[in-house]
Design a protein around this motif. Structure first.
Motif, PDB file in Angstrom:
ATOM      1  N   PHE A 103      24.926 -33.142 -20.641  1.00  0.00           N
ATOM      2  CA  PHE A 103      23.526 -33.255 -20.242  1.00  0.00           C
ATOM      3  C   PHE A 103      23.299 -34.472 -19.351  1.00  0.00           C
ATOM      4  O   PHE A 103      22.615 -34.385 -18.326  1.00  0.00           O
ATOM      5  CB  PHE A 103      22.635 -33.335 -21.485  1.00  0.00           C
ATOM      6  N   VAL A 104      23.885 -35.600 -19.728  1.00  0.00           N
ATOM      7  CA  VAL A 104      23.722 -36.819 -18.926  1.00  0.00           C
ATOM      8  C   VAL A 104      24.336 -36.632 -17.544  1.00  0.00           C
ATOM      9  O   VAL A 104      23.755 -37.039 -16.529  1.00  0.00           O
ATOM     10  CB  VAL A 104      24.332 -38.035 -19.663  1.00  0.00           C
ATOM     11  N   ARG A 105      25.495 -35.988 -17.456  1.00  0.00           N
ATOM     12  CA  ARG A 105      26.116 -35.726 -16.156  1.00  0.00           C
ATOM     13  C   ARG A 105      25.249 -34.803 -15.304  1.00  0.00           C
ATOM     14  O   ARG A 105      25.153 -34.979 -14.088  1.00  0.00           O
ATOM     15  CB  ARG A 105      27.499 -35.102 -16.342  1.00  0.00           C
ATOM     16  N   ALA A 106      24.616 -33.804 -15.929  1.00  0.00           N
ATOM     17  CA  ALA A 106      23.758 -32.898 -15.180  1.00  0.00           C
ATOM     18  C   ALA A 106      22.522 -33.612 -14.647  1.00  0.00           C
ATOM     19  O   ALA A 106      22.090 -33.375 -13.515  1.00  0.00           O
ATOM     20  CB  ALA A 106      23.344 -31.719 -16.060  1.00  0.00           C
ATOM     21  N   VAL A 107      21.953 -34.495 -15.445  1.00  0.00           N
ATOM     22  CA  VAL A 107      20.776 -35.246 -14.999  1.00  0.00           C
ATOM     23  C   VAL A 107      21.146 -36.197 -13.873  1.00  0.00           C
ATOM     24  O   VAL A 107      20.436 -36.302 -12.868  1.00  0.00           O
ATOM     25  CB  VAL A 107      20.135 -36.007 -16.180  1.00  0.00           C
ATOM     26  N   LYS A 108      22.264 -36.875 -14.001  1.00  0.00           N
ATOM     27  CA  LYS A 108      22.693 -37.799 -12.943  1.00  0.00           C
ATOM     28  C   LYS A 108      23.106 -37.060 -11.680  1.00  0.00           C
ATOM     29  O   LYS A 108      22.988 -37.601 -10.584  1.00  0.00           O
ATOM     30  CB  LYS A 108      23.847 -38.669 -13.433  1.00  0.00           C
ATOM     31  N   GLY A 109      23.571 -35.838 -11.830  1.00  0.00           N
ATOM     32  CA  GLY A 109      23.985 -35.042 -10.677  1.00  0.00           C
ATOM     33  C   GLY A 109      22.830 -34.372  -9.957  1.00  0.00           C
ATOM     34  O   GLY A 109      23.020 -33.730  -8.930  1.00  0.00           O
ATOM     35  N   GLY A 110      21.621 -34.480 -10.474  1.00  0.00           N
ATOM     36  CA  GLY A 110      20.450 -33.926  -9.809  1.00  0.00           C
ATOM     37  C   GLY A 110      20.143 -32.495 -10.182  1.00  0.00           C
ATOM     38  O   GLY A 110      19.436 -31.798  -9.466  1.00  0.00           O
ATOM     39  N   GLN A 111      20.658 -32.041 -11.299  1.00  0.00           N
ATOM     40  CA  GLN A 111      20.433 -30.659 -11.719  1.00  0.00           C
ATOM     41  C   GLN A 111      18.957 -30.387 -12.009  1.00  0.00           C
ATOM     42  O   GLN A 111      18.463 -29.307 -11.753  1.00  0.00           O
ATOM     43  CB  GLN A 111      21.271 -30.372 -12.965  1.00  0.00           C
ATOM     44  N   TYR A 112      18.242 -31.349 -12.512  1.00  0.00           N
ATOM     45  CA  TYR A 112      16.857 -31.155 -12.940  1.00  0.00           C
ATOM     46  C   TYR A 112      15.855 -31.868 -12.028  1.00  0.00           C
ATOM     47  O   TYR A 112      14.739 -32.165 -12.447  1.00  0.00           O
ATOM     48  CB  TYR A 112      16.674 -31.645 -14.369  1.00  0.00           C
ATOM     49  N   ASP A 113      16.224 -32.140 -10.798  1.00  0.00           N
ATOM     50  CA  ASP A 113      15.335 -32.884  -9.911  1.00  0.00           C
ATOM     51  C   ASP A 113      14.090 -32.093  -9.528  1.00  0.00           C
ATOM     52  O   ASP A 113      12.990 -32.607  -9.575  1.00  0.00           O
ATOM     53  CB  ASP A 113      16.069 -33.303  -8.644  1.00  0.00           C
ATOM     54  N   ASP A 114      14.253 -30.844  -9.130  1.00  0.00           N
ATOM     55  CA  ASP A 114      13.117 -30.070  -8.627  1.00  0.00           C
ATOM     56  C   ASP A 114      12.877 -28.867  -9.527  1.00  0.00           C
ATOM     57  O   ASP A 114      13.371 -27.783  -9.289  1.00  0.00           O
ATOM     58  CB  ASP A 114      13.406 -29.612  -7.195  1.00  0.00           C
ATOM     59  N   ASP A 115      12.110 -29.075 -10.575  1.00  0.00           N
ATOM     60  CA  ASP A 115      11.836 -27.963 -11.472  1.00  0.00           C
ATOM     61  C   ASP A 115      10.423 -27.416 -11.290  1.00  0.00           C
ATOM     62  O   ASP A 115      10.047 -26.449 -11.939  1.00  0.00           O
ATOM     63  CB  ASP A 115      12.056 -28.375 -12.922  1.00  0.00           C
ATOM     64  N   TYR A 116       9.651 -27.986 -10.390  1.00  0.00           N
ATOM     65  CA  TYR A 116       8.283 -27.515 -10.175  1.00  0.00           C
ATOM     66  C   TYR A 116       8.194 -26.504  -9.032  1.00  0.00           C
ATOM     67  O   TYR A 116       7.495 -25.500  -9.143  1.00  0.00           O
ATOM     68  CB  TYR A 116       7.361 -28.705  -9.886  1.00  0.00           C
ATOM     69  N   THR A 117       8.894 -26.731  -7.945  1.00  0.00           N
ATOM     70  CA  THR A 117       8.778 -25.888  -6.753  1.00  0.00           C
ATOM     71  C   THR A 117       9.167 -24.429  -6.989  1.00  0.00           C
ATOM     72  O   THR A 117       8.458 -23.538  -6.526  1.00  0.00           O
ATOM     73  CB  THR A 117       9.605 -26.487  -5.605  1.00  0.00           C
ATOM     74  N   PRO A 118      10.259 -24.106  -7.681  1.00  0.00           N
ATOM     75  CA  PRO A 118      10.575 -22.689  -7.871  1.00  0.00           C
ATOM     76  C   PRO A 118       9.494 -21.928  -8.631  1.00  0.00           C
ATOM     77  O   PRO A 118       9.221 -20.766  -8.325  1.00  0.00           O
ATOM     78  CB  PRO A 118      11.878 -22.710  -8.659  1.00  0.00           C
ATOM     79  N   SER A 119       8.847 -22.560  -9.587  1.00  0.00           N
ATOM     80  CA  SER A 119       7.797 -21.855 -10.320  1.00  0.00           C
ATOM     81  C   SER A 119       6.582 -21.607  -9.438  1.00  0.00           C
ATOM     82  O   SER A 119       5.915 -20.586  -9.555  1.00  0.00           O
ATOM     83  CB  SER A 119       7.399 -22.653 -11.560  1.00  0.00           C
ATOM     84  N   VAL A 120       6.281 -22.523  -8.540  1.00  0.00           N
ATOM     85  CA  VAL A 120       5.146 -22.343  -7.636  1.00  0.00           C
ATOM     86  C   VAL A 120       5.504 -21.335  -6.543  1.00  0.00           C
ATOM     87  O   VAL A 120       4.672 -20.540  -6.114  1.00  0.00           O
ATOM     88  CB  VAL A 120       4.736 -23.702  -7.023  1.00  0.00           C
ATOM     89  N   ARG A 121       6.736 -21.333  -6.096  1.00  0.00           N
ATOM     90  CA  ARG A 121       7.173 -20.414  -5.048  1.00  0.00           C
ATOM     91  C   ARG A 121       7.036 -18.964  -5.507  1.00  0.00           C
ATOM     92  O   ARG A 121       6.690 -18.082  -4.727  1.00  0.00           O
ATOM     93  CB  ARG A 121       8.623 -20.710  -4.676  1.00  0.00           C
ATOM     94  N   VAL A 122       7.282 -18.703  -6.764  1.00  0.00           N
ATOM     95  CA  VAL A 122       7.139 -17.345  -7.285  1.00  0.00           C
ATOM     96  C   VAL A 122       5.676 -16.916  -7.231  1.00  0.00           C
ATOM     97  O   VAL A 122       5.364 -15.769  -6.899  1.00  0.00           O
ATOM     98  CB  VAL A 122       7.675 -17.276  -8.726  1.00  0.00           C
ATOM     99  N   LEU A 123       4.761 -17.815  -7.515  1.00  0.00           N
ATOM    100  CA  LEU A 123       3.344 -17.458  -7.544  1.00  0.00           C
ATOM    101  C   LEU A 123       2.768 -17.233  -6.159  1.00  0.00           C
ATOM    102  O   LEU A 123       1.926 -16.369  -5.960  1.00  0.00           O
ATOM    103  CB  LEU A 123       2.548 -18.564  -8.250  1.00  0.00           C
ATOM    104  N   PHE A 124       3.195 -18.005  -5.163  1.00  0.00           N
ATOM    105  CA  PHE A 124       2.590 -17.953  -3.843  1.00  0.00           C
ATOM    106  C   PHE A 124       3.463 -17.273  -2.801  1.00  0.00           C
ATOM    107  O   PHE A 124       3.207 -17.394  -1.613  1.00  0.00           O
ATOM    108  CB  PHE A 124       2.242 -19.372  -3.365  1.00  0.00           C
ATOM    109  N   ASP A 125       4.474 -16.556  -3.204  1.00  0.00           N
ATOM    110  CA  ASP A 125       5.405 -15.950  -2.257  1.00  0.00           C
ATOM    111  C   ASP A 125       4.749 -14.843  -1.445  1.00  0.00           C
ATOM    112  O   ASP A 125       4.975 -14.716  -0.248  1.00  0.00           O
ATOM    113  CB  ASP A 125       6.612 -15.396  -3.010  1.00  0.00           C
ATOM    114  N   ASP A 126       3.896 -14.030  -2.047  1.00  0.00           N
ATOM    115  CA  ASP A 126       3.301 -12.888  -1.358  1.00  0.00           C
ATOM    116  C   ASP A 126       2.098 -13.257  -0.500  1.00  0.00           C
ATOM    117  O   ASP A 126       1.660 -12.463   0.314  1.00  0.00           O
ATOM    118  CB  ASP A 126       2.881 -11.824  -2.362  1.00  0.00           C
ATOM    119  N   GLU A 127       1.535 -14.429  -0.662  1.00  0.00           N
ATOM    120  CA  GLU A 127       0.331 -14.789   0.070  1.00  0.00           C
ATOM    121  C   GLU A 127       0.605 -15.173   1.518  1.00  0.00           C
ATOM    122  O   GLU A 127      -0.273 -15.086   2.356  1.00  0.00           O
ATOM    123  CB  GLU A 127      -0.389 -15.929  -0.634  1.00  0.00           C
ATOM    124  N   VAL A 128       1.785 -15.599   1.840  1.00  0.00           N
ATOM    125  CA  VAL A 128       2.108 -16.015   3.198  1.00  0.00           C
ATOM    126  C   VAL A 128       2.583 -14.788   3.973  1.00  0.00           C
ATOM    127  O   VAL A 128       3.676 -14.296   3.796  1.00  0.00           O
ATOM    128  CB  VAL A 128       3.201 -17.102   3.207  1.00  0.00           C
TER     129      VAL A 128
END
Length: 67
Positions: A22-47
C-alpha cells in the motif's frame, strides 16, 4: 497453543506485506487522481461538438423484388 502463535505470526507477516504494498502504491502515485474519473463518467455525454444527423435507412432488395 503453539499453532495459535504460528498463525498470529503468519498473519502479522501478511499484514506487513500488504502495508508495504500500500505504501509503495501511494508513493508511486496510484491514488493521485481519484476524482476525475468519477466526474468524467457523469459528464461524458454532455460534450457534443456537432449535432448528429440520423443515418439514412438502407433497404436491401432481393433479386426477386423489383422496386
Amino acid at each position: 497453543m503453539s499453532v495459535i502463535y504460528l498463525l498470529i505470526s503468519i498473519s502479522i507477516i501478511v499484514a506487513v506485506g500488504f502495508f508495504i504494498a500500500f505504501v509503495r502504491a501511494v508513493k508511486g502515485g496510484q491514488y493521485d487522481d481519484d476524482y476525475t474519473p468519477s466526474v468524467r463518467v457523469l459528464f461524458d455525454d454532455e460534450v457534443v461538438s456537432k449535432k448528429q444527423e440520423p443515418k439514412p435507412e438502407i433497404r436491401k432488395t432481393s433479386p426477386e423484388t423489383k422496386p
